[in-house]
Design an enzyme around this catalytic site. Sequence first.
Site, short mmCIF file in Angstrom:
data_model
loop_
_atom_site.label_atom_id
_atom_site.label_comp_id
_atom_site.label_asym_id
_atom_site.label_seq_id
_atom_site.Cartn_x
_atom_site.Cartn_y
_atom_site.Cartn_z
N GLY A 222 53.12 -22.48 34.04
CA GLY A 222 53.80 -21.57 34.23
C GLY A 222 53.79 -20.87 35.86
O GLY A 222 52.96 -21.69 36.61
N ASN A 223 54.38 -19.66 36.15
CA ASN A 223 54.35 -19.23 37.38
C ASN A 223 54.12 -17.73 37.28
O ASN A 223 54.93 -16.94 36.11
CB ASN A 223 55.09 -19.81 38.46
CG ASN A 223 56.62 -19.38 37.80
OD1 ASN A 223 56.91 -18.30 37.97
ND2 ASN A 223 57.42 -20.51 37.50
#
Length: 425
Positions: A222-223
């Site tokens: 993810g980020n």
Amino acid sequence: MARILVGVSGGIAAYKALELVRLATKAGHAVRVVQTPTAQRFVGAASFAALTGAPVLTSEFERDPSRGAFPDQAPPDHEPASHLELVRNADAYLVAPAGANTLAKLAHGLADNLLTSAALAARCPLLVAPAMNDAMWEHPATQANLALLRERGVSVVEPGTGALATKGEWGPGRLAEPPELLAAVEAALAPEAAAGGPWDGLSVLVTAGGTREPIDAVRYVGNRSSGRMGFALAAEAAALGAGVTVVAANVALDRHPGVRYVEVQTAAELQAACAASFGDCDVLLMAAAVADFRPEQAAAEKLKKAGREVLELRLEATPDVLAGLAAARRPGQVLIGFAAETGAATAVAYGRDKLERKGLDAVVVNDVGQPGIGFDAADNQVTIVTAGGEQAVPRADKAAIARAVLRVADDLLGATAAPARRLGG
Ligand code: CTP
């Protein structure tokens, strides 16, 4: 001052409707309450009657001593049908809490009690504030019912995530707090919304948040994108009168009652959701941080660490959603991309490269390497790159940055074949 009809359906959250009614009357609104029979098992009519100063009804066959009038109105000289008269007099109808069963009935046009019959007869704005157990909330039937209601223009006041009614349970499905419920009703009644803003009739598609690409049953790549920039853009576009759809990737922020949301997790889901709405949109604001790579294969089970010194993940490229949409654009559409870069010296040059490579009208560049701006921060500082030049927007909260981006979008709309709708100033 407005006339607000509050429909209370069965559920423990019905107690919060008392506080909502108290706040609404305190703010000067005239309030009437209808309850479902089940709601009365949770909170009695006497409390609502005392707070509103008006009778509380549960059935179409019950006589209304006020004959459908609100506390600020004189009752008519005849006895009208309550389910018709109450909504005829109301400026807005809020169903709070709206349990899963009531939502299902509203979605399918059932009219089997006063609350649902009144909803079917309502020509005023209808808002629903769902509240239920997380399993019921997440059930595809409930989500499909909500999607149907949204499609029909019903405003959904999103439930929060937190402790649920059943002891020890936690998750999504908690009724929005009373001040938020009142704010949603007041937003639906806002005169600028009724009168139409400069972007009235325009359709805006926003992507927000960050995608999550599964590694296994519990882990993902993810980020750090929080969705704040995208949600600020959506709120500002809605304030201009546009019809706004947000494709939200894993965003844990409050939902705006006047905006339609499509919830996604992965880049592939985001791509499908964008493809479904892109054709109709006039402005695309691609603020989501979309993964560029995802695990080639996601394990269905949780990967175990036993026996492993190293875990190798092979990542494959995801499709570039924005470039794909740009390739399919029709004349008159305005497409704006966002580029999070690290390194002030190169950021704008990278942004210009993306503008040209992806075939965009503008790229909003921010240097996420700087402390206090960009990812998961309240503020931002951007440079908006267009074919014609660059505009530096100094550090400000994301609402102000959003307004600067929309002004550029408005200029670009004015320069296309679409009818010019100028914001002025
Ligand atoms: N974007 C997209 N699909 C992807 C990756 C990015 O639609 N798979 C969009 C983003 O939403 C953003 C814009 O493209 O609006 C720029 O994203 P960015 O990741 O900065 O661009 P890339 O072309 O992937 O460049 P970089 O090499 O900097 O990662």
